[in-house]
Design an enzyme around this catalytic site. Structure first.
Site, mmCIF file in Angstrom:
data_model
loop_
_atom_site.group_PDB
_atom_site.id
_atom_site.type_symbol
_atom_site.label_atom_id
_atom_site.label_comp_id
_atom_site.label_asym_id
_atom_site.label_seq_id
_atom_site.Cartn_x
_atom_site.Cartn_y
_atom_site.Cartn_z
ATOM 1 C CB CYS A 167 -1.021 -0.007 1.139
ATOM 2 S SG CYS A 167 -0.549 -0.873 2.617
ATOM 3 N NE ARG A 192 3.755 -8.283 5.932
ATOM 4 C CZ ARG A 192 2.442 -8.502 5.944
ATOM 5 N NH1 ARG A 192 1.937 -9.362 6.808
ATOM 6 N NH2 ARG A 192 1.640 -7.883 5.102
ATOM 7 C CD GLN A 241 -0.382 -8.588 0.963
ATOM 8 O OE1 GLN A 241 0.155 -7.544 0.622
ATOM 9 N NE2 GLN A 241 -0.991 -8.729 2.125
ATOM 10 C CG ASP A 265 -2.292 -5.535 -1.696
ATOM 11 O OD1 ASP A 265 -3.419 -5.480 -1.198
ATOM 12 O OD2 ASP A 265 -1.248 -5.290 -1.070
ATOM 13 C CG HIS A 288 -4.017 -0.282 -2.070
ATOM 14 N ND1 HIS A 288 -2.972 -1.051 -2.515
ATOM 15 C CD2 HIS A 288 -4.201 -0.601 -0.761
ATOM 16 C CE1 HIS A 288 -2.516 -1.798 -1.524
ATOM 17 N NE2 HIS A 288 -3.247 -1.548 -0.451
ATOM 18 C CE LYS A 338 -9.008 -7.361 10.098
ATOM 19 N NZ LYS A 338 -7.733 -8.099 9.994
ATOM 20 C CG HIS A 394 -5.993 -1.195 2.334
ATOM 21 N ND1 HIS A 394 -4.617 -1.153 2.352
ATOM 22 C CD2 HIS A 394 -6.407 -0.056 2.947
ATOM 23 C CE1 HIS A 394 -4.222 -0.049 2.951
ATOM 24 N NE2 HIS A 394 -5.287 0.634 3.321
#
Length: 647
Positions: free
Chosen positions: A339, A368, A386, A388, A390, A473, A519
């Protein structure tokens, strides 16, 4: 009198000091027998905790996650109590409830250790203690008294925890029988409800997860209120072993791990890569209809980027340590999140209200640092990708964008036959200090999520205290073929990152405004989703998705050229095939390709070559037939078309 509001919105009046158990008894004796704990204004507490003011209450039974958590939390203490009796001088670390049971970290004296062969005697002692129906008594203690009490028992690790982590006025203990533990709770009223226990595993675990500290033993277990439930659980465990994605992934040659590459860093093999790319293509087609633009961002970023976003403060300890450049003195980090990079994409040029919503998507790999003891196949890794995206939009567009994302997730998950349920994660009303952003922004975003779920007719469960630090979320959970729940897709509303990055657009009144950020990740991560899909299907993927749809098996090397001719035709009409031309008997080839979960096998020999046909054998040994290459290819493509017409 105080007013108690129930989940359905109804209100009843009770005397001040009423307990959750008394409230349950006022509704029905059956409910009072089944209830395990209760939620009071979003906090789960024991059934005997007095309620002193107006409150919202929920009564939790075994079917509720909170009820099971309470049950397994007390079961962890029961395990520790049994170990204390069986192993004098034992040291205790932490012992929480987890998603499927509980564990306790312990260290025996004089280098002794607990082995799986010791499990039966520990289980018997747990059942013996549970049968005594020992009350579980909560007590608030001063820090000095807690240090004195646990020091007198020689509990070195408990004393370190008290000294370093706990503050006066916040320490509680729970006692059952002769065992006392530090704990925030909640717990059962007594141990009598625990009727069946099973220790499932023993592993190593460093104290506080620090590899430089002592290695303790972590005992895992599970417990149930009925023996029948334990029996059913053990059957499920056996089925889960057969479906283990690590085992099936190896058999199907989908992915691998290498100690030389590093722990928790998956390598996708050719067939796994084909599967993964097909998953990505599926989502690409769906999100293209909803106006997404795809980007690619670097695998590293300046440390300052993540300081600005707030991720370094919140996730820094779970990230790999910064990379230092020797000459410029700069610091970079392996990307823990996509992000912040997408915020920079938005900020790359002036934006107008006419540009919004701007939907930026990326299959972005992030990193991570997970403790080595927590790594598990593809479900817990140090490198994952991910799906992902946005969305940057105006405040009045948030709800519609949220509804659109819900549509995308529904299309994606239904393509795999998943039924899903949802959970709305909101702030902890009792502890707002750990969240970024104004109360006004939080209330606005929480309202948008709740309203969107109502509009879609989605009966979402609300969980307080489970929100991300930057916003509320909506998480999507699926149940796999053997009843296990997995959290996959997620949608999060974020008013904070755009403010932290000073993002702005020019509104129609020519003023500068801050966009709202949403997100979104339907799969969650490709690694975790693939693991869940493997275990859900036992590797029998949908025909449209599976890497190899057909295995071509020549009965001897004389027919290898015909097998190549068949494969070339299949390739020309979009049927994915692989030739097994090993110098093996057909029976062996069939068994091996069954193990690889290839949906169809076609056997070719003298008769097939002469007639231009293939002998078709479905996976699992279904009805066999002889077909022309053309007819069989039409069959495959017809099945795929039928499966994919909805998406």
């Amino acid at each position: 009198m105080i007013n108690i509001t129930f989940p359905d919105g109804s209100v009843r009046s009770y005397e001040q000091g009423v307990t959750g158990l008394q409230i349950a008894e006022s509704i029905s004796p059956a409910l009072a027998r089944d209830v395990l704990s209760c939620g009071v204004n979003g906090e789960t507490v024991e059934l005997n905790r007095p309620i002193m003011e107006d409150a919202k209450i929920a009564l939790y039974k075994w079917d509720d996650e909170e009820g099971r958590h309470t049950f397994w939390h007390t079961s962890a203490h029961l395990l520790a109590e049994a170990l204390q009796e069986l192993y004098p001088g034992i040291q205790f670390g932490f012992g929480p409830a987890i998603e499927n049971g509980f564990f306790y970290d312990v260290l025996l004296k004089d280098g002794e250790s607990i082995k799986e062969s010791d499990f039966p005697k520990i289980e018997e002692k747990m059942k013996e203690l549970a049968s005594k129906k020992e009350p579980v008594v909560r007590k608030e203690v001063a820090k000095a008294d807690a240090l004195k009490e646990f020091g007198a028992d020689g509990q070195t690790y408990k004393c370190e925890h008290i000294d370093q982590d706990l503050e006066d006025g916040s320490i509680t203990t729970y006692t059952q029988g002769n065992f006392t533990d530090l704990c925030r709770g909640p717990h059962l009223l007594n141990t009598g409800a625990i009727k069946a226990v099973k220790l499932t595993n023993v592993a190593g675990a460093f104290w506080r997860g620090d590899a430089s500290r002592e290695q303790m033993q972590r005992l895992y277990g599970v417990a149930f209120p009925k023996k029948k439930m334990l029996d059913e659980y053990l059957v499920m465990l056996e089925e889960a072993k057969k479906r283990d994605h690590r085992k099936i992934g190896k058999e199907m040659e989908l992915f691998m791990f290498s100690e030389n590459v590093g722990k928790g860093l998956p390598i996708w093999l050719p067939k796994g890569t084909d599967l993964r790319l097909r998953l990505q293509d599926h989502l690409r087609k769906v999100q293209k209809r909803f106006g997404y633009q795809e980007v690619i961002t670097p695998h590293i970023g300046s440390k300052n980027l993540y300081i600005t976003s707030g991720h370094y403060a919140h996730y820094g300890k779970d990230s790999f340590q910064p990379i230092h450049t020797p000459e410029e003195g700069e610091e970079y980090m392996l990307k823990p999140m996509n992000c912040p990079h997408h915020c920079e994409v938005f900020a790359s040029k002036p934006r107008s209200y006419r540009d919004l919503p701007l939907r930026i998507a990326e299959f972005g790999t992030v990193y991570r640092y997970e403790q080595s003891g927590e790594l598990h196949g593809l479900t817990r890794v140090r490198s994952f990708t991910q799906d992902d995206a946005h969305i940057f939009c105006r405040p009045d567009q948030v709800k519609q964008e949220f509804l659109n994302v819900m549509d995308i997730i529904g299309i994606v998950l239904k393509a795999f036959g998943f039924n899903f349920e949802a959970q709305i994660s909101l702030r902890d009303p009792a502890d707002r200090e750990k969240y970024i952003g104004s109360d006004e922004d939080w209330e606005r975003s929480e309202t948008a999520i709740v309203e969107a779920c109502k509009e879609k007719g989605l009966n979402a469960k609300i969980e307080y205290g489970e929100a991300a630090f930057y916003g509320p979320k909506l998480d999507f959970m699926i149940k796999d073929a053997i009843g296990r729940r997995w959290q996959l897709g997620t949608i999060q509303v974020d008013y904070n990152l755009p403010q932290r990055f000073k993002l702005e657009y020019t509104d129609e009144d020519n003023t500068k405004k801050t966009p709202v950020m949403v997100h979104r990740a339907p799969f969650g991560s490709l690694e975790r989703f693939t693991a869940v899909l493997i275990e859900h299907t036992s590797g029998h993927f949908p025909l449209w998705l599976t890497p190899d749809q057909v295995a071509i098996l020549p009965i001897s090397e004389k027919y290898n050229d015909y097998a190549k001719q068949v494969a070339a035709y299949f390739d020309s009409v979009g049927v994915r095939s692989v030739i097994d031309d090993r110098n093996e008997k057909v029976g062996r080839k069939v068994r091996d390709n069954e193990l690889k979960r290839v949906p169809y096998m076609v056997i070719v020999g003298e008769q097939e070559q002469a007639a231009g046909t293939v002998a078709v054998r479905p996976q699992g040994g279904g009805e066999q037939s002889v077909m022309s290459m053309e007819d069989f290819a039409r069959k495959i493509n017809g099945e795929v078309a039928e499966m994919t017409k909805e998406f």
